[in-house]
Motif scaffolding. Structure first.
Motif, PDB file in Angstrom:
ATOM      1  N   ASP A 139      -5.571  10.558  -2.480  1.00  0.00           N
ATOM      2  CA  ASP A 139      -4.405  11.080  -1.757  1.00  0.00           C
ATOM      3  C   ASP A 139      -3.496  11.889  -2.674  1.00  0.00           C
ATOM      4  O   ASP A 139      -2.969  12.942  -2.282  1.00  0.00           O
ATOM      5  N   SER A 192      -5.806   8.096  -7.444  1.00  0.00           N
ATOM      6  CA  SER A 192      -5.843   8.127  -5.988  1.00  0.00           C
ATOM      7  C   SER A 192      -6.256   9.504  -5.493  1.00  0.00           C
ATOM      8  O   SER A 192      -5.756  10.528  -5.980  1.00  0.00           O
ATOM      9  N   PRO A 197      -0.332   2.336  -8.204  1.00  0.00           N
ATOM     10  CA  PRO A 197      -1.490   2.674  -7.375  1.00  0.00           C
ATOM     11  C   PRO A 197      -1.037   3.256  -6.034  1.00  0.00           C
ATOM     12  O   PRO A 197      -0.041   2.814  -5.462  1.00  0.00           O
ATOM     13  N   HIS A 250     -13.160   6.901  -7.879  1.00  0.00           N
ATOM     14  CA  HIS A 250     -12.612   5.580  -8.184  1.00  0.00           C
ATOM     15  C   HIS A 250     -13.504   4.897  -9.220  1.00  0.00           C
ATOM     16  O   HIS A 250     -14.670   4.614  -8.947  1.00  0.00           O
ATOM     17  N   HIS A 275      -3.339   8.984 -12.489  1.00  0.00           N
ATOM     18  CA  HIS A 275      -3.423   9.916 -11.367  1.00  0.00           C
ATOM     19  C   HIS A 275      -3.662  11.327 -11.895  1.00  0.00           C
ATOM     20  O   HIS A 275      -3.190  11.686 -12.981  1.00  0.00           O
ATOM     21  N   LYS A 298       0.848  -1.183   0.000  1.00  0.00           N
ATOM     22  CA  LYS A 298       0.000   0.000   0.000  1.00  0.00           C
ATOM     23  C   LYS A 298       0.884   1.233   0.000  1.00  0.00           C
ATOM     24  O   LYS A 298       1.445   1.616   1.026  1.00  0.00           O
ATOM     25  N   SER A 325      -2.444   4.202  -2.162  1.00  0.00           N
ATOM     26  CA  SER A 325      -3.532   3.756  -1.287  1.00  0.00           C
ATOM     27  C   SER A 325      -4.386   2.719  -2.008  1.00  0.00           C
ATOM     28  O   SER A 325      -5.596   2.658  -1.845  1.00  0.00           O
ATOM     29  N   HIS A 381      -5.133   2.594  -5.128  1.00  0.00           N
ATOM     30  CA  HIS A 381      -6.024   3.122  -6.157  1.00  0.00           C
ATOM     31  C   HIS A 381      -5.255   3.942  -7.189  1.00  0.00           C
ATOM     32  O   HIS A 381      -4.255   4.600  -6.885  1.00  0.00           O
ATOM     33  N   LYS A 382      -5.759   3.905  -8.413  1.00  0.00           N
ATOM     34  CA  LYS A 382      -5.259   4.749  -9.497  1.00  0.00           C
ATOM     35  C   LYS A 382      -6.431   5.052 -10.416  1.00  0.00           C
ATOM     36  O   LYS A 382      -6.878   4.157 -11.116  1.00  0.00           O
ATOM     37  N   ASP A 412      -8.428   5.889   1.246  1.00  0.00           N
ATOM     38  CA  ASP A 412      -7.794   6.766   0.266  1.00  0.00           C
ATOM     39  C   ASP A 412      -8.312   8.184   0.443  1.00  0.00           C
ATOM     40  O   ASP A 412      -9.519   8.409   0.527  1.00  0.00           O
TER      41      ASP A 412
END
Length: 353
Positions: A274, A272, A265, A203, A246, A150, A267, A269-270, A299
């Motif tokens: 953050d 994200s 990715p 997301h 991103h 992560k 957190s 995710h992509k 995230d």
């Protein structure tokens, strides 16, 4: 713990078999049945009602959209759409999300064996998130591969350094996940053409974000676009991060623009949240408003704290109005949220600043 009971509805016998195999491999999930179309599914569901339905959108006898609308009107149940990565499929899936589906999982048109390896985590996580969803919020109209490390936003850009001078230009950065498509539609359709510049991470898989932006652009007074590298961030425009990339805010001379970049990715995710929030803290500081909304996971929590520390106003969607109170809850735990407000108050908060 009680297992999550799942019904799979897809006209392909091979797809039903593959999805059943993926879900049954998780001890927290029980596949209680499969059906080739919604009419067969309804007959089976009368005997044992599922906690979550995994639904295709293009099927004989009754399509997924008609079934979903009937379901949300008569007996709201969390639905995960399993759709192919096609232009037509993306447009239809947007209709499904608008009708009350919780989230999307992409289904390959070929090589289902590869799907078992590459997308099993996505499907399992989507089902688990759906099982926790507040489907009454959806029904009311008001709204990857093996486990990976992560990563934090450090993987994409460093934290902000130094304070940003306050100006009259305002940037609104929004991050959301499960239930966010309906929530964003609620917010953006209530904003006038003259409103602050907005950058968004929702997301969502690749290609679906373009259809989502196109749908919102047709509904809203402001301009809504899927972000492209170098797009200007200006009042009256909302830019949505493309799936699989991103989105970063940066300052270019006297203007704000976005970078759309690849990378790992963050957190998990992509795109994200953050990454977007950190870049907004760096580029806009106290001139920004950060809003974290409905979604599973954490995230955006750390990025929102960086915005808060940079002097930005930071808002969290309250639990009662969230489909899944996960991301705002984690941001609250970190002390990143200036205050929580219901979804219905977010449009006015954006205009007020």
């Amino acid at each position: 713990m009680k297992s999550i009971k799942v019904m799979i509805v897809d006209d392909s016998a091979v797809v039903r078999q593959v999805l059943s195999q993926v879900l049954a491999a998780d001890s927290a999930i029980e596949v209680i049945g499969t059906a080739a179309d919604p009419l067969f599914a309804l007959d089976k569901m009368q005997r044992q009602w599922p906690d979550v339905i995994v639904l295709d959108v293009e099927m004989p006898r009754m399509d997924g959209i008609t079934f979903l609308r009937k379901l949300m009107a008569e007996r709201p149940t969390p639905v995960v759409i399993c759709s192919t990565l096609t232009e037509k499929g993306a447009t239809t899936t947007m209709q499904a999300l608008a009708a009350g589906a919780v989230s999307i999982v992409t289904k390959p048109q070929a090589n289902l064996g590869k799907f078992l390896v590459n997308a099993s985590d996505d499907l399992v996580n989507a089902v688990k998130a759906a099982a926790r969803a507040n489907v009454k919020r959806l029904a009311s109209k008001t709204p990857p591969a093996a486990p990976q490390a992560k990563l934090s936003a450090d993987a994409i850009l460093p934290p902000a350094s130094g304070a940003m001078a306050r100006t009259t230009e305002r940037i609104v950065a929004i991050g959301t996940s499960t239930g966010g498509t309906q929530a964003l539609e609620y917010i953006l359709t209530r904003l006038p053409r003259v409103c602050p510049a907005i950058v968004i991470v929702q997301h969502m898989p690749e290609r679906f974000t373009a259809a989502f932006a196109e749908r919102l652009n047709g509904l809203c007074e402001l301009e809504v676009l899927e972000a492209r590298n170098g797009d200007r961030v200006v009042p009256g425009r909302a830019l949505i991060a493309p799936g699989g990339r991103h989105l970063l805010l940066k300052r270019s001379g006297a203007q704000y623009v976005v970078d759309v970049v690849d990378g790992p990715p963050v957190s998990r995710h992509k795109p994200s949240v953050d990454v977007l929030f950190r870049s907004t803290a760096r580029a806009a500081g106290a001139n920004a408003t950060g809003i974290i909304m409905t979604g599973m996971g954490d995230d955006g929590a750390r990025g929102l704290r960086e915005m808060h520390e940079a002097g930005a106003l930071t808002l969290g969607q309250d639990e009662a109005s969230c489909v899944v109170y996960g991301m705002p809850k984690e941001a609250m735990k970190l002390g990143a949220v200036s205050r929580e407000i219901p979804l219905e108050q977010i449009p006015a908060a954006i205009l007020r600043g």
